[in-house]
Design a protein around this motif. Structure first.
Motif, PDB file in Angstrom:
ATOM      1  N   SER A 111      11.382 138.060  76.081  1.00  0.00           N
ATOM      2  CA  SER A 111      11.892 137.468  75.985  1.00  0.00           C
ATOM      3  C   SER A 111      13.414 136.828  76.857  1.00  0.00           C
ATOM      4  O   SER A 111      13.948 135.736  75.869  1.00  0.00           O
ATOM      5  CB  SER A 111      13.138 139.072  75.254  1.00  0.00           C
ATOM      6  N   TYR A 115      14.601 132.929  75.736  1.00  0.00           N
ATOM      7  CA  TYR A 115      15.795 132.396  75.315  1.00  0.00           C
ATOM      8  C   TYR A 115      16.302 131.592  76.175  1.00  0.00           C
ATOM      9  O   TYR A 115      17.541 130.502  75.679  1.00  0.00           O
ATOM     10  CB  TYR A 115      16.327 134.308  75.493  1.00  0.00           C
ATOM     11  N   ASP A 234      21.315 137.890  70.606  1.00  0.00           N
ATOM     12  CA  ASP A 234      20.065 137.162  70.423  1.00  0.00           C
ATOM     13  C   ASP A 234      18.490 137.501  70.302  1.00  0.00           C
ATOM     14  O   ASP A 234      17.632 137.037  70.060  1.00  0.00           O
ATOM     15  CB  ASP A 234      19.119 135.345  70.746  1.00  0.00           C
ATOM     16  N   GLU A 236      16.507 139.917  69.258  1.00  0.00           N
ATOM     17  CA  GLU A 236      15.940 140.249  67.620  1.00  0.00           C
ATOM     18  C   GLU A 236      15.162 138.662  67.114  1.00  0.00           C
ATOM     19  O   GLU A 236      14.507 138.327  66.003  1.00  0.00           O
ATOM     20  CB  GLU A 236      16.196 140.637  67.236  1.00  0.00           C
ATOM     21  N   THR A 237      15.716 137.689  67.390  1.00  0.00           N
ATOM     22  CA  THR A 237      15.527 136.548  66.725  1.00  0.00           C
ATOM     23  C   THR A 237      15.154 135.377  67.499  1.00  0.00           C
ATOM     24  O   THR A 237      15.042 133.861  67.396  1.00  0.00           O
ATOM     25  CB  THR A 237      16.767 135.421  66.079  1.00  0.00           C
ATOM     26  N   THR A 238      14.451 135.731  69.190  1.00  0.00           N
ATOM     27  CA  THR A 238      14.259 134.582  69.747  1.00  0.00           C
ATOM     28  C   THR A 238      12.593 134.437  69.841  1.00  0.00           C
ATOM     29  O   THR A 238      12.728 135.348  69.903  1.00  0.00           O
ATOM     30  CB  THR A 238      14.792 135.440  71.206  1.00  0.00           C
ATOM     31  N   PRO A 239      12.452 133.307  69.307  1.00  0.00           N
ATOM     32  CA  PRO A 239      11.006 133.371  69.400  1.00  0.00           C
ATOM     33  C   PRO A 239      10.306 133.256  70.474  1.00  0.00           C
ATOM     34  O   PRO A 239      10.912 132.571  71.823  1.00  0.00           O
ATOM     35  CB  PRO A 239      10.606 131.710  68.261  1.00  0.00           C
ATOM     36  N   ASN A 244       7.311 133.909  66.963  1.00  0.00           N
ATOM     37  CA  ASN A 244       7.502 134.714  66.528  1.00  0.00           C
ATOM     38  C   ASN A 244       8.726 135.747  67.683  1.00  0.00           C
ATOM     39  O   ASN A 244       8.311 135.938  68.826  1.00  0.00           O
ATOM     40  CB  ASN A 244       6.715 136.103  66.430  1.00  0.00           C
ATOM     41  N   ALA A 245       9.167 136.400  66.954  1.00  0.00           N
ATOM     42  CA  ALA A 245      10.096 137.426  67.604  1.00  0.00           C
ATOM     43  C   ALA A 245       9.921 138.590  68.826  1.00  0.00           C
ATOM     44  O   ALA A 245       9.007 139.245  67.268  1.00  0.00           O
ATOM     45  CB  ALA A 245      11.115 137.792  66.583  1.00  0.00           C
ATOM     46  N   GLU A 248      12.110 143.840  68.566  1.00  0.00           N
ATOM     47  CA  GLU A 248      12.313 143.967  67.128  1.00  0.00           C
ATOM     48  C   GLU A 248      13.279 145.029  66.853  1.00  0.00           C
ATOM     49  O   GLU A 248      13.625 145.706  68.055  1.00  0.00           O
ATOM     50  CB  GLU A 248      10.887 144.320  65.838  1.00  0.00           C
TER      51      GLU A 248
END
Ligand code: ZN
Length: 317
Positions: A111, A115, A234, A236-239, A244-245, A248
């Motif tokens: 992640s 990011y 970020d 939770e929203t980093t693809p 997809n994130a 969660e």
């Protein structure tokens, strides 16, 4: 009560940079991982940036009687000797990360990489850290000498590698009153990853003064906390690679725990816990208030890395 950070069960993990090097370091447990040589021309080769505990270890050796956190209190980290090396290649999905702290480390690293590679101010120079090397007891680094658990998690610029003895969470961090929740563990790695970003951006060369309330070392550390906050906001929203994130449900509890952890690794807090006087002249990472402030600043930065310019800030708290 709010639950805890979870990972998208179906996400695929990339464990290629995370490895367990066993108890003696040097890659003996890792199966042929090449030991990197220091960076060419490396003016800052060998800079070692420990997240938390360097201050305790270096200052409590100094003869003041009565330190509750003596070196001997850290010495018996016999958890996980070599031969019990974890095979990180078995971490394949977010579900694995939900079920194991080791695989959660891989997921957090993924992640962080996802990011930072997309941050405009970093993208031009971005490359992931070369490795996260998990060790047990002691380790030989690729350019920062030997280290033991007492040092705490750290980043070595010479081999662009994050070193971590996970026993740290159950020994030193626990003695500081900390609880290593999944998000707190993530915060620690995000801080170290922040040092990697600083390395990529050349920030480490700004560090001329190593100790003291307004020292460059404190500014470097607080900036790493700020970068950790940027990611945390970020996460939770980093693809991920599939869009997809991966992470969660970063809950308010998680954030509160991260803020609490930032307090528990403050230099003044550690000095108090160790039974000594609070002496800002010896600070290397910043006070509890400063560490909390800069983590929170990162969370409000809206992906603007300049919000984390601790080197220009007049006031650090
Ligand atoms: Zn640090």
């Amino acid at each position: 009560m709010g639950g805890q950070m979870r990972f998208n069960a179906k996400a695929r993990l990339d464990a290629s940079r995370t490895q367990d090097v066993g108890g003696s370091g040097g890659g003996t447990g890792g199966g042929g991982f090449p030991i990197p040589i220091g960076k060419a021309g490396g003016g800052i080769g060998g800079l070692i940036v420990a997240v938390i505990i360097y201050l305790v270890v270096s200052n409590l050796g100094g003869g003041d009687a009565g330190g509750a956190l003596s070196d001997s209190a850290f010495a018996d980290s016999s958890v996980g000797l070599s031969g019990q090396a974890f095979d990180y290649a078995t971490c394949k999905t977010g579900e694995d990360a939900n079920n194991s702290d080791e695989c959660a480390l891989v997921a957090v690293e993924n992640s962080l990489t996802d990011y930072w590679k997309n941050q405009a101010q970093v993208a031009d120079v971005f490359q992931p850290e070369r490795a996260i090397r998990v060790f047990h007891g002691s380790v030989s680094t690729g350019g920062c000498g030997n280290a033991t658990t007492d040092v705490g998690p750290f980043y070595c610029s010479a081999d662009q590698t994050i070193y971590l003895d996970t026993a740290f969470y159950d020994t030193i961090f626990k003695q500081l009153g900390g609880t290593a929740t999944p998000f707190v563990r993530a915060y620690v790695i995000a801080h170290e990853y922040g040092h990697h970003i600083q390395d990529l951006l050349g920030t480490m060369s700004k560090v001329k003064t190593q100790q003291g309330k307004k020292s460059d070392s404190v500014r470097l550390e607080l900036q790493a906390d700020c970068y950790a906050g940027m990611w945390a906001h970020d996460a939770e929203t980093t693809p991920d690679a599939e869009g997809n994130a991966l992470i969660e449900d970063v809950t308010a509890d998680d954030i509160a725990q991260g803020i609490t952890a930032a307090k528990e690794v403050g230099d003044d807090y550690i000095q108090q816990r160790s039974g000594g006087a609070v002496n800002p002249d010896q600070w290397t990472h910043g006070s509890s208030a400063e560490r909390q402030h800069w983590f929170a600043t990162g969370m409000q930065a809206n992906d603007d890395i300049s919000a984390c310019d601790t080197f220009s800030a007049r006031s650090l708290d």
